[in-house]
Design a protein around this motif. Sequence first.
Motif, mmCIF file in Angstrom:
data_model
loop_
_atom_site.group_PDB
_atom_site.id
_atom_site.type_symbol
_atom_site.label_atom_id
_atom_site.label_comp_id
_atom_site.label_asym_id
_atom_site.label_seq_id
_atom_site.Cartn_x
_atom_site.Cartn_y
_atom_site.Cartn_z
ATOM 1 N N UNK A 178 5.745 4.667 5.184
ATOM 2 C CA UNK A 178 6.132 3.871 4.021
ATOM 3 C C UNK A 178 7.125 2.770 4.418
ATOM 4 N N UNK A 179 8.022 3.078 5.348
ATOM 5 C CA UNK A 179 8.955 2.065 5.851
ATOM 6 C C UNK A 179 8.173 0.946 6.527
ATOM 7 N N UNK A 180 7.191 1.320 7.347
ATOM 8 C CA UNK A 180 6.366 0.308 8.004
ATOM 9 C C UNK A 180 5.658 -0.573 6.980
ATOM 10 N N UNK A 212 0.848 -1.184 0.000
ATOM 11 C CA UNK A 212 0.000 0.000 0.000
ATOM 12 C C UNK A 212 0.892 1.245 0.000
ATOM 13 N N UNK A 213 1.452 1.561 -1.155
ATOM 14 C CA UNK A 213 2.344 2.708 -1.318
ATOM 15 C C UNK A 213 1.759 3.658 -2.350
ATOM 16 N N UNK A 214 2.028 4.925 -2.161
ATOM 17 C CA UNK A 214 1.549 5.934 -3.094
ATOM 18 C C UNK A 214 2.324 5.823 -4.409
ATOM 19 N N UNK A 215 1.633 5.842 -5.533
ATOM 20 C CA UNK A 215 2.325 5.769 -6.833
ATOM 21 C C UNK A 215 3.315 6.903 -7.078
ATOM 22 N N UNK A 216 3.219 8.004 -6.319
ATOM 23 C CA UNK A 216 4.149 9.124 -6.530
ATOM 24 C C UNK A 216 5.601 8.723 -6.293
ATOM 25 N N UNK A 234 14.901 0.472 -1.876
ATOM 26 C CA UNK A 234 15.797 1.613 -2.009
ATOM 27 C C UNK A 234 15.048 2.916 -2.212
ATOM 28 N N UNK A 235 14.033 2.889 -3.051
ATOM 29 C CA UNK A 235 13.243 4.088 -3.331
ATOM 30 C C UNK A 235 12.531 4.577 -2.071
ATOM 31 N N UNK A 236 11.975 3.646 -1.304
ATOM 32 C CA UNK A 236 11.236 4.038 -0.109
ATOM 33 C C UNK A 236 12.187 4.504 0.991
ATOM 34 N N UNK A 237 13.324 3.855 1.156
ATOM 35 C CA UNK A 237 14.298 4.323 2.157
ATOM 36 C C UNK A 237 14.775 5.718 1.791
ATOM 37 N N UNK A 238 14.980 5.963 0.513
ATOM 38 C CA UNK A 238 15.484 7.263 0.074
ATOM 39 C C UNK A 238 14.428 8.363 0.141
ATOM 40 N N UNK A 239 13.184 8.062 -0.200
ATOM 41 C CA UNK A 239 12.185 9.110 -0.365
ATOM 42 C C UNK A 239 10.987 9.018 0.568
#
Length: 103
Positions: free
Chosen positions: A45-47, A10-14, A35-40
Amino acid sequence: MKPLTKHIPNLNPKFFWDFKFDKIDWDGGYKMVIGRIVERGGQDQIDEIVRFYGREKVIRTVRDEISFLPNYAIEDALKFFPELEKEEMYCYLNRKDKPYHWI
């Protein structure tokens, strides 16, 4: 017959503006996603990636498999995952701004 339901985080497409969101291979592209989620991303989102991939896989990926994260993302990863040590992270050891001998 097994239903063809696709489980996705369940992540935002942005966060994936440069991909067709409905075509992302969430299992095969786990390094890119993590990598994308850790960076941005933030804590929510990490959860979500921890819920989706499992804490061990996320930590192993951040520590051993991601070859590049900017310095601020490395610091964020250390905040998100206190069990990580900077000196163990491949992306920290592989960073381009570390001093090196010019010869």
